[in-house]
Each structure stands twice: as C-alpha cells, then as structure tokens.
Design a protein around this motif. Structure first.
Motif, mmCIF file in Angstrom:
data_model
loop_
_atom_site.group_PDB
_atom_site.id
_atom_site.type_symbol
_atom_site.label_atom_id
_atom_site.label_comp_id
_atom_site.label_asym_id
_atom_site.label_seq_id
_atom_site.Cartn_x
_atom_site.Cartn_y
_atom_site.Cartn_z
ATOM 1 N N ILE A 77 4.904 -1.168 5.081
ATOM 2 C CA ILE A 77 4.609 0.027 4.287
ATOM 3 C C ILE A 77 3.672 -0.318 3.134
ATOM 4 O O ILE A 77 2.744 0.439 2.820
ATOM 5 C CB ILE A 77 5.916 0.676 3.789
ATOM 6 N N THR A 78 3.870 -1.465 2.512
ATOM 7 C CA THR A 78 2.989 -1.897 1.423
ATOM 8 C C THR A 78 1.562 -2.099 1.927
ATOM 9 O O THR A 78 0.595 -1.689 1.270
ATOM 10 C CB THR A 78 3.523 -3.190 0.779
ATOM 11 N N LEU A 79 1.414 -2.709 3.098
ATOM 12 C CA LEU A 79 0.076 -2.901 3.673
ATOM 13 C C LEU A 79 -0.598 -1.568 3.976
ATOM 14 O O LEU A 79 -1.781 -1.381 3.697
ATOM 15 C CB LEU A 79 0.164 -3.736 4.950
ATOM 16 N N GLY A 138 -4.790 2.231 2.072
ATOM 17 C CA GLY A 138 -5.147 3.614 1.807
ATOM 18 C C GLY A 138 -4.767 4.600 2.896
ATOM 19 O O GLY A 138 -5.221 5.737 2.883
ATOM 20 N N TYR A 139 -3.908 4.188 3.842
ATOM 21 C CA TYR A 139 -3.513 5.075 4.936
ATOM 22 C C TYR A 139 -2.359 6.003 4.574
ATOM 23 O O TYR A 139 -2.204 7.058 5.176
ATOM 24 C CB TYR A 139 -3.139 4.267 6.175
ATOM 25 N N ILE A 140 -1.531 5.601 3.613
ATOM 26 C CA ILE A 140 -0.407 6.446 3.194
ATOM 27 C C ILE A 140 -0.329 6.465 1.680
ATOM 28 O O ILE A 140 -0.881 5.600 0.996
ATOM 29 C CB ILE A 140 0.950 5.956 3.781
ATOM 30 N N ARG A 141 0.360 7.482 1.167
ATOM 31 C CA ARG A 141 0.634 7.582 -0.266
ATOM 32 C C ARG A 141 2.080 8.028 -0.421
ATOM 33 O O ARG A 141 2.675 8.570 0.503
ATOM 34 C CB ARG A 141 -0.311 8.571 -0.931
ATOM 35 N N THR A 142 2.625 7.804 -1.607
ATOM 36 C CA THR A 142 4.002 8.221 -1.834
ATOM 37 C C THR A 142 4.085 9.741 -1.866
ATOM 38 O O THR A 142 3.186 10.416 -2.358
ATOM 39 C CB THR A 142 4.547 7.652 -3.160
ATOM 40 N N ALA A 143 5.182 10.255 -1.324
ATOM 41 C CA ALA A 143 5.379 11.703 -1.295
ATOM 42 C C ALA A 143 6.634 12.110 -2.048
ATOM 43 O O ALA A 143 6.824 13.280 -2.329
ATOM 44 C CB ALA A 143 5.461 12.195 0.151
ATOM 45 N N GLY A 144 7.501 11.189 -2.357
ATOM 46 C CA GLY A 144 8.734 11.504 -3.070
ATOM 47 C C GLY A 144 9.899 10.667 -2.580
ATOM 48 O O GLY A 144 9.710 9.542 -2.120
ATOM 49 N N GLY A 180 0.553 10.739 5.012
ATOM 50 C CA GLY A 180 -0.729 10.158 5.390
ATOM 51 C C GLY A 180 -1.874 10.682 4.550
ATOM 52 O O GLY A 180 -1.788 11.739 3.932
ATOM 53 N N THR A 181 -2.960 9.941 4.554
ATOM 54 C CA THR A 181 -4.161 10.313 3.800
ATOM 55 C C THR A 181 -5.289 10.644 4.774
ATOM 56 O O THR A 181 -5.151 10.507 5.993
ATOM 57 C CB THR A 181 -4.599 9.149 2.895
ATOM 58 N N ALA A 182 -6.420 11.028 4.237
ATOM 59 C CA ALA A 182 -7.596 11.316 5.057
ATOM 60 C C ALA A 182 -8.044 10.060 5.811
ATOM 61 O O ALA A 182 -8.536 10.144 6.934
ATOM 62 C CB ALA A 182 -8.723 11.861 4.186
ATOM 63 N N ALA A 183 -7.861 8.895 5.206
ATOM 64 C CA ALA A 183 -8.229 7.637 5.868
ATOM 65 C C ALA A 183 -7.420 7.438 7.150
ATOM 66 O O ALA A 183 -7.947 6.963 8.152
ATOM 67 C CB ALA A 183 -8.023 6.463 4.921
ATOM 68 N N ALA A 184 -6.152 7.814 7.137
ATOM 69 C CA ALA A 184 -5.314 7.695 8.335
ATOM 70 C C ALA A 184 -5.793 8.653 9.420
ATOM 71 O O ALA A 184 -5.816 8.310 10.601
ATOM 72 C CB ALA A 184 -3.854 7.969 7.995
#
Length: 134
Positions: free
Chosen positions: A92-94, A99-105, A124-128
C-alpha cells in the motif's frame, strides 16, 4: 585415578506413541458447525508476490471506488506474501508513493480476525486509471 562412567539413558518405552488417531483434519469447526476458509496460499518470495498482486491493486484503484487492502485481497483470492505482517502495508505504501492511490478515510475492518478494528481506506487516482488503460 578413578574413571567416572555415566549410565546410558534408555528411552521410556512404556509411553505409547502419541499420534492423534482418528483426526482427519487439523482444522476445527467454528461454533456454528461450519469450517473456516482454507488458509491462503503464501508466496515464496516478495518479488514474485508483488508481480501477482500489483496489477490487481492497480485495477481496483482504477475503478474509483473506496477500498481496503483486505477487501481487494479477499475478493481476488490473492496469495499471502512471505511476511504478511509487513508486506501488505509495504504494498500500500508503494502504491501511494507511486501516486496510484490516496487516503480516503477510515472504516471498520471486515477481516474476520480483527474484530472490526479501524483500518485505512484508499481511493484510486487519475494515474491508476491511466495505468489500467495502458
């Protein structure tokens, strides 16, 4: 000079062999009579495991839905890494660092062994989405 001779210790042959007879499986049933899910497979090395799970998590991130690490692993029946206590978090850290994921809560974990403890949720982000489309 006196020579000290130790007696040889004989094994206790009167104790019967303690093999458990009649046991067909080492897994005990749950209180409701059902059996727990079989133990997940475990990968032999980290790099092989990472090559298996990475595209699955990229695809989960590309959906745009909020998820937990366990929910993705359980839904896709992913194998455990060589060191589950450390490697799931490292994955998850990788993904976050790339830049594939961000925290959501936060949410209550749905892992059966955690007793609904708090767990981080991810989105997920736009990069994912770009990576999954490529």
């Amino acid at each position: 000079m006196t020579k000290i001779v130790k007696r040889a210790v004989k094994p206790n042959l009167s104790v019967p062999d303690r093999k458990q007879e009649g046991m067909t499986t080492p897994i005990q049933p749950l209180l409701d009579g059902t059996f727990p899910d079989p133990v997940q497979q475990q990968s032999a090395d980290y790099e092989t495991w990472l090559a298996i799970v990475w595209p699955v998590f990229i695809a989960a991130a590309a959906t745009g839905r909020t998820f937990t690490c366990y929910s993705v692993a359980d839904a896709n029946k992913l194998p455990n890494p060589p060191n589950p206590q450390a490697h799931w978090g490292r994955l998850i850290t990788l993904l976050r660092d790339e830049g594939y994921i961000r925290t959501a809560g936060w949410a209550c974990s749905d892992r059966p062994t955690t007793h609904h403890s708090g767990v981080r949720t991810w989105k997920g982000t736009a990069a994912a989405r770009r990576e999954a489309a490529a």
